[in-house]
Structure formats: structure tokens, C-alpha cells
Design a protein around this motif. Structure first.
Motif, PDB file in Angstrom:
ATOM      1  N   ALA A 140       5.624  14.087   5.789  1.00 12.89           N
ATOM      2  CA  ALA A 140       4.984  13.782   4.576  1.00 12.89           C
ATOM      3  C   ALA A 140       5.676  14.316   2.972  1.00 12.89           C
ATOM      4  N   THR A 141       6.717  15.043   3.593  1.00 11.98           N
ATOM      5  CA  THR A 141       8.078  15.525   2.680  1.00 11.98           C
ATOM      6  C   THR A 141       7.905  14.300   2.169  1.00 11.98           C
ATOM      7  N   PHE A 142       9.052  13.193   3.337  1.00 14.19           N
ATOM      8  CA  PHE A 142       9.729  12.233   3.220  1.00 14.19           C
ATOM      9  C   PHE A 142       8.744  11.533   2.542  1.00 14.19           C
ATOM     10  N   ASN A 143       8.094  11.014   3.052  1.00 16.86           N
ATOM     11  CA  ASN A 143       7.491   9.634   1.750  1.00 16.86           C
ATOM     12  C   ASN A 143       6.828  10.070   0.924  1.00 16.86           C
ATOM     13  N   THR A 144       6.872  11.892   0.373  1.00 16.68           N
ATOM     14  CA  THR A 144       6.599  12.025  -1.232  1.00 16.68           C
ATOM     15  C   THR A 144       8.095  11.552  -1.432  1.00 16.68           C
ATOM     16  N   LEU A 145       8.921  12.181  -1.112  1.00 10.56           N
ATOM     17  CA  LEU A 145      10.271  11.718  -2.238  1.00 10.56           C
ATOM     18  C   LEU A 145      10.617  10.431  -2.217  1.00 10.56           C
ATOM     19  N   THR A 146       9.849   9.638  -1.286  1.00 10.08           N
ATOM     20  CA  THR A 146      10.266   8.235  -1.631  1.00 10.08           C
ATOM     21  C   THR A 146       8.716   7.625  -2.677  1.00 10.08           C
ATOM     22  N   ALA A 147       8.212   8.399  -2.518  1.00  7.58           N
ATOM     23  CA  ALA A 147       7.256   7.846  -3.654  1.00  7.58           C
ATOM     24  C   ALA A 147       7.101   7.981  -5.243  1.00  7.58           C
ATOM     25  N   ILE A 148       8.399   9.941  -4.695  1.00  7.99           N
ATOM     26  CA  ILE A 148       9.062   9.579  -6.182  1.00  7.99           C
ATOM     27  C   ILE A 148       9.897   9.073  -7.184  1.00  7.99           C
ATOM     28  N   ALA A 149      10.595   7.870  -6.241  1.00 12.12           N
ATOM     29  CA  ALA A 149      11.883   7.322  -6.411  1.00 12.12           C
ATOM     30  C   ALA A 149      10.983   6.213  -6.636  1.00 12.12           C
ATOM     31  N   ILE A 150       9.586   5.631  -6.106  1.00 12.53           N
ATOM     32  CA  ILE A 150       9.012   4.245  -6.500  1.00 12.53           C
ATOM     33  C   ILE A 150       8.988   4.786  -7.967  1.00 12.53           C
ATOM     34  N   MET A 151       7.943   5.592  -8.620  1.00 15.34           N
ATOM     35  CA  MET A 151       7.547   6.374  -9.474  1.00 15.34           C
ATOM     36  C   MET A 151       8.337   6.156 -10.003  1.00 15.34           C
ATOM     37  N   VAL A 154      -7.030  12.349   0.170  1.00 14.92           N
ATOM     38  CA  VAL A 154      -5.819  13.132   1.346  1.00 14.92           C
ATOM     39  C   VAL A 154      -5.531  12.371   2.471  1.00 14.92           C
ATOM     40  N   ASN A 155      -6.509  11.198   2.726  1.00 16.24           N
ATOM     41  CA  ASN A 155      -6.886  10.334   3.584  1.00 16.24           C
ATOM     42  C   ASN A 155      -6.041   9.053   3.271  1.00 16.24           C
ATOM     43  N   LEU A 156      -6.634   9.554   2.410  1.00 12.31           N
ATOM     44  CA  LEU A 156      -5.447   7.919   1.861  1.00 12.31           C
ATOM     45  C   LEU A 156      -3.895   7.995   1.440  1.00 12.31           C
ATOM     46  N   PHE A 157      -3.567   9.128   1.238  1.00 11.87           N
ATOM     47  CA  PHE A 157      -1.780   9.816   0.011  1.00 11.87           C
ATOM     48  C   PHE A 157      -1.023  10.790   1.031  1.00 11.87           C
ATOM     49  N   GLY A 158      -1.966  11.054   1.662  1.00  8.29           N
ATOM     50  CA  GLY A 158      -1.703  12.874   2.082  1.00  8.29           C
ATOM     51  C   GLY A 158      -1.898  13.867   1.407  1.00  8.29           C
ATOM     52  N   PHE A 159      -1.110  14.946   1.361  1.00 12.42           N
ATOM     53  CA  PHE A 159      -1.376  16.041  -0.095  1.00 12.42           C
ATOM     54  C   PHE A 159      -1.889  15.522  -1.147  1.00 12.42           C
ATOM     55  N   ILE A 160      -0.050  14.322  -2.440  1.00  6.64           N
ATOM     56  CA  ILE A 160      -0.831  14.259  -2.757  1.00  6.64           C
ATOM     57  C   ILE A 160      -2.424  13.722  -3.915  1.00  6.64           C
ATOM     58  N   GLY A 161      -3.320  12.977  -2.455  1.00  9.40           N
ATOM     59  CA  GLY A 161      -4.278  12.582  -3.102  1.00  9.40           C
ATOM     60  C   GLY A 161      -5.512  13.591  -3.276  1.00  9.40           C
ATOM     61  N   LEU A 162      -5.302  14.858  -3.405  1.00  9.92           N
ATOM     62  CA  LEU A 162      -5.484  16.023  -4.159  1.00  9.92           C
ATOM     63  C   LEU A 162      -5.918  16.149  -5.686  1.00  9.92           C
ATOM     64  N   ILE A 163      -4.263  14.995  -5.978  1.00  9.69           N
ATOM     65  CA  ILE A 163      -4.744  15.013  -7.619  1.00  9.69           C
ATOM     66  C   ILE A 163      -5.548  13.783  -7.577  1.00  9.69           C
ATOM     67  N   PHE A 164      -4.691  12.545  -6.889  1.00 11.01           N
ATOM     68  CA  PHE A 164      -5.010  10.720  -7.146  1.00 11.01           C
ATOM     69  C   PHE A 164      -6.460  10.885  -6.671  1.00 11.01           C
ATOM     70  N   GLY A 165      -7.524  11.438  -5.904  1.00 13.93           N
ATOM     71  CA  GLY A 165      -8.808  10.949  -5.222  1.00 13.93           C
ATOM     72  C   GLY A 165      -9.723  11.533  -6.542  1.00 13.93           C
ATOM     73  N   TYR A 207       0.452  -1.101   0.095  1.00 12.86           N
ATOM     74  CA  TYR A 207       0.179   0.146  -0.130  1.00 12.86           C
ATOM     75  C   TYR A 207       0.594   1.229  -0.226  1.00 12.86           C
ATOM     76  N   LEU A 208       1.927   0.762   0.879  1.00  9.69           N
ATOM     77  CA  LEU A 208       2.834   2.135   0.780  1.00  9.69           C
ATOM     78  C   LEU A 208       3.265   2.601  -0.733  1.00  9.69           C
ATOM     79  N   PHE A 209       3.443   1.825  -1.858  1.00  6.38           N
ATOM     80  CA  PHE A 209       3.998   2.272  -2.663  1.00  6.38           C
ATOM     81  C   PHE A 209       2.869   2.618  -3.437  1.00  6.38           C
ATOM     82  N   PHE A 210       1.476   2.029  -3.443  1.00  6.19           N
ATOM     83  CA  PHE A 210       0.645   3.283  -4.438  1.00  6.19           C
ATOM     84  C   PHE A 210       1.042   4.405  -4.421  1.00  6.19           C
ATOM     85  N   PRO A 211       0.576   5.176  -3.939  1.00  7.87           N
ATOM     86  CA  PRO A 211       1.114   6.875  -4.445  1.00  7.87           C
ATOM     87  C   PRO A 211       1.606   6.266  -5.793  1.00  7.87           C
ATOM     88  N   GLY A 212       2.824   5.989  -5.725  1.00  6.88           N
ATOM     89  CA  GLY A 212       4.235   5.897  -6.437  1.00  6.88           C
ATOM     90  C   GLY A 212       4.212   5.359  -8.141  1.00  6.88           C
TER      91      GLY A 212
END
Length: 359
Positions: free
Chosen positions: A143-154, A304-315, A30-35
Motif C-alpha cells: 500500500a505504501t508503494f502504491n501511495t508513492l506511485t499515486a503521488i508521482a502521478i498526482m 477503502v475497498n476501492l483505493f486503500g487508505f486514501i479512500g478514507l478521504i476520496f470515498g 483505474y490504478l491511476f485514478f487515486p492520483g
């Protein structure tokens, strides 16, 4: 009497096993889903150029994928990273100097009460604001660290998607259990939804931010580029949008005695910034779909509940995909049943019509 034969039972059992494994894998990954969602978004944006480089220009797949990934980073992620960096420095300052900010907010509240007769913040609300500022920084950094991780996975996923694009699409086309026309429709609609949600929403927000920045520079708003960044982010919020910035800004300028600036910011915000949203959507109407406001609102809440700030787009993208799948399911299975039922009714009516009338 209808019954299930052995082949049908085997099929159902096999599908249940696939569903069980899919749920298990999704839970663990699940943690890799935003990526993964980000990789799909960039793949849709880059696939046409990838195929052109490989199939028309005769590039090798790896250099072509590397070029497109680098271009997407420079064009999309680098400016966003600069905006986030500017915003994070301000957030860090606000969290470390929360006492000073609360004192200024208290002074502003008293001045506003004297000038306009409005008491916006009580003592309890100011204390809650200070506690919120203190607790916000760790969450923001996380949240910033999680976003950087998601970008690397992406980008890790995106590379393999680009290199194996044709084969991946052919396999999806072959294994999706739908009629050919519905598979083609799924591809077209998904492409449109990605551009509408994942690319169209940020693009419109940036346009509103640029229009707002012009007004901030004209009317002499302090730190206009910082408020440009904040406006870009708030413009992605449904219903409120950029008004979350220019309305409090206008009220603040009025309360501090800058009457003409406050009035100008409010008039410019409602008259120009608000209109720019409609104009930009109209100009981009041929490229992006018109997403219903309810889909955007509930999509933002869920995302936003699922992915944080990036959920503004993917929700909103997930809700739009869910509705699209429901429509395709109805077209694939329910329409067939309706057709059979209507055909049966027509045959029955014809049979009754051919019977001789009773004496």
C-alpha cells in the motif's frame, strides 16, 4: 405518435460510443485514478493562487506551477510522509516481533481478567491476531508503494492542470451539457465538497491529534508522539474516531495499575478530545460543508475497498459528488418536465373554466 428522427439517433449512438470508450479507458487507467483525484484536490486548493501569480503578478506559468507544487509538497505531503514513516517503522517492528507482542497481550488479558473480571481475548483470537500481524506487513508495504506511485502521478497531472487551468475550465464550462446556472452551481458545490472531504477531514483529524497529544504529555503516556500519529489516522474513521486509541489506552493503564492515569485519559478523551471534533467543525463551518455522517460511513467503506487508505478521504467525496449530480440532473431535466406538466394542467383548467356551464 412520437418517434426518433435521424439526428436524435445519431446523437444517442455518439453518446453510447463516448460512454463505451469512457468505461474502457477507466478500466485500463483505474490504478491511476487515486492520483487523478489527488490532482483535482490540489488544483482546487491552488487554483486561486495560480491565477493570482500568473494574471496579477505576471509570473510565467511553469515557475508559478512549480512553486505551488513545491509548497503543497512541503506543507501537506512532507508532514504526512513523516507521520507515515513513523507509523510504518512501528508496524514493521510489530510484524517482526509478533510473538513477543502476543505474549504481552496474553499477559495483559490475564491481568485484566484478574483486576476487572473481563476476558477480552481467547486463545483462538490471540492466534488470529498473531497471524494477522505476520500477514499485515507485506500488504502495508504494498500500500505504501502504491501511495508513492499515486503521488508521482498526482503531481504529473497537477502540473498540466495548473499550467492550462483557464483553458481547461473554459472547455469544461463549454462542453458540460447543462444550463449555465447549473454549471456554475456544479463548480461552486464541487469546490465546497473538495474542501469538506479532502481537506476538512484531515485537518479536523490533525486538530484532534494535537489535542490528544497535549493530554498524552500531561498524563505521562509512554511514546506520546507515536500515539499522536495513530490518533490522527484513527480520527478520520467515522463513528469511532479517536476513541479507537484513547479508550484501549485508558483500559490498559487501568489494568496495569496506573489507575489515575487511566481514568484521566478516559475522562480527557471523552470530555476534551471528543468535544474538540465538534468545536473544530463549528469553527471551520464557513469553509467546509457539513457532510452527513451516513455519507462519511458509506464513503469510507466504499473508498477503502476501492483505493486503500486514501479512500478514507476520496470515498465520501465520490458519494457527495454522486448526490450533487443527481440534484443537478433533477434541476436540469425533471424540473422542466414538471413545469411543462403544470403549465399543461393550468391551461386545461383554464380551458374547462371558460366553457359555458351545462344547462
Amino acid at each position: 405518435m412520437s418517434y426518433l428522427d435521424n439526428d436524435r439517433l445519431k446523437q444517442i449512438g455518439f453518446l453510447l460510443l463516448i460512454l463505451f470508450l469512457a468505461i474502457l479507458l477507466f478500466k485500463e487507467l483505474y490504478l491511476f485514478f487515486p492520483g487523478f483525484l489527488g490532482a483535482i484536490t490540489l488544483y482546487v486548493a491552488c487554483r486561486k493562487w495560480m491565477f493570482r501569480l500568473v494574471e496579477v503578478r505576471k509570473w510565467k506559468k511553469s515557475p508559478a506551477a512549480a512553486l505551488l507544487m513545491t509548497a503543497s509538497f512541503l506543507i501537506i505531503l512532507l508532514p504526512i510522509g513523516a507521520l507515515v514513516n513513523m507509523l510504518s517503522s512501528r508496524v514493521a517492528y510489530a510484524a517482526n516481533h509478533s510473538g513477543e507482542i502476543i505474549n504481552k497481550a496474553r499477559e495483559f488479558n490475564e491481568r485484566l481478567h484478574q483486576e476487572i473480571g473481563i476476558d477480552l481475548l481467547s486463545t483462538q483470537q490471540l492466534q488470529k491476531l498473531q497471524d494477522g500481524l505476520t500477514a499485515f506487513l507485506p500488504g502495508f508495504l504494498g500500500a505504501t508503494f502504491n501511495t508513492l506511485t499515486a503521488i508521482a502521478i498526482m503531481y504529473f497531472i497537477l502540473y498540466f492542470m495548473l499550467v492550462n487551468g483557464r483553458k481547461m475550465e473554459e472547455n469544461l464550462y463549454e462542453y458540460i451539457p447543462l444550463r449555465d446556472e447549473n454549471v456554475e452551481r456544479l463548480g461552486r458545490e464541487f469546490n465546497t465538497l473538495v474542501f469538506a472531504n479532502a481537506l476538512g477531514i484531515p485537518l479536523i483529524a490533525v486538530i484532534q491529534g494535537i489535542v490528544s497529544l497535549i493530554g498524552y504529555l500531561i498524563f505521562g503516556v509512554p511514546q506520546p508522539f507515536f500515539w499522536f500519529v495513530v490518533t490522527c489516522f484513527t480520527a478520520m474513521l467515522p463513528v469511532i474516531g479517536a476513541a479507537a486509541v484513547y479508550v484501549p489506552m485508558g483500559v490498559y493503564l487501568l489494568a496495569t495499575g496506573s489507575t489515575w492515569q487511566g481514568i484521566a485519559v478516559l475522562v480527557y478523551g471523552f470530555g476534551v478530545v471528543g468535544t474538540s471534533d465538534n468545536i473544530s467543525r463549528f469553527l471551520l463551518a464557513k469553509k467546509i460543508a457539513d457532510v452527513h455522517p451516513l455519507i462519511t460511513i458509506f464513503g469510507v467503506i466504499i473508498g477503502v475497498n476501492l483505493f486503500g487508505f486514501i479512500g478514507l478521504i476520496f470515498g465520501p467525496l465520490l458519494i457527495s459528488m454522486f448526490i450533487l449530480l443527481l440534484e443537478i440532473y433533477s434541476n436540469e431535466f425533471l424540473v422542466k418536465r414538471r413545469d411543462r406538466r403544470q403549465r399543461h394542467q393550468q391551461e386545461t383548467a383554464a380551458a374547462h373554466g371558460n366553457r359555458p356551464a351545462a344547462d
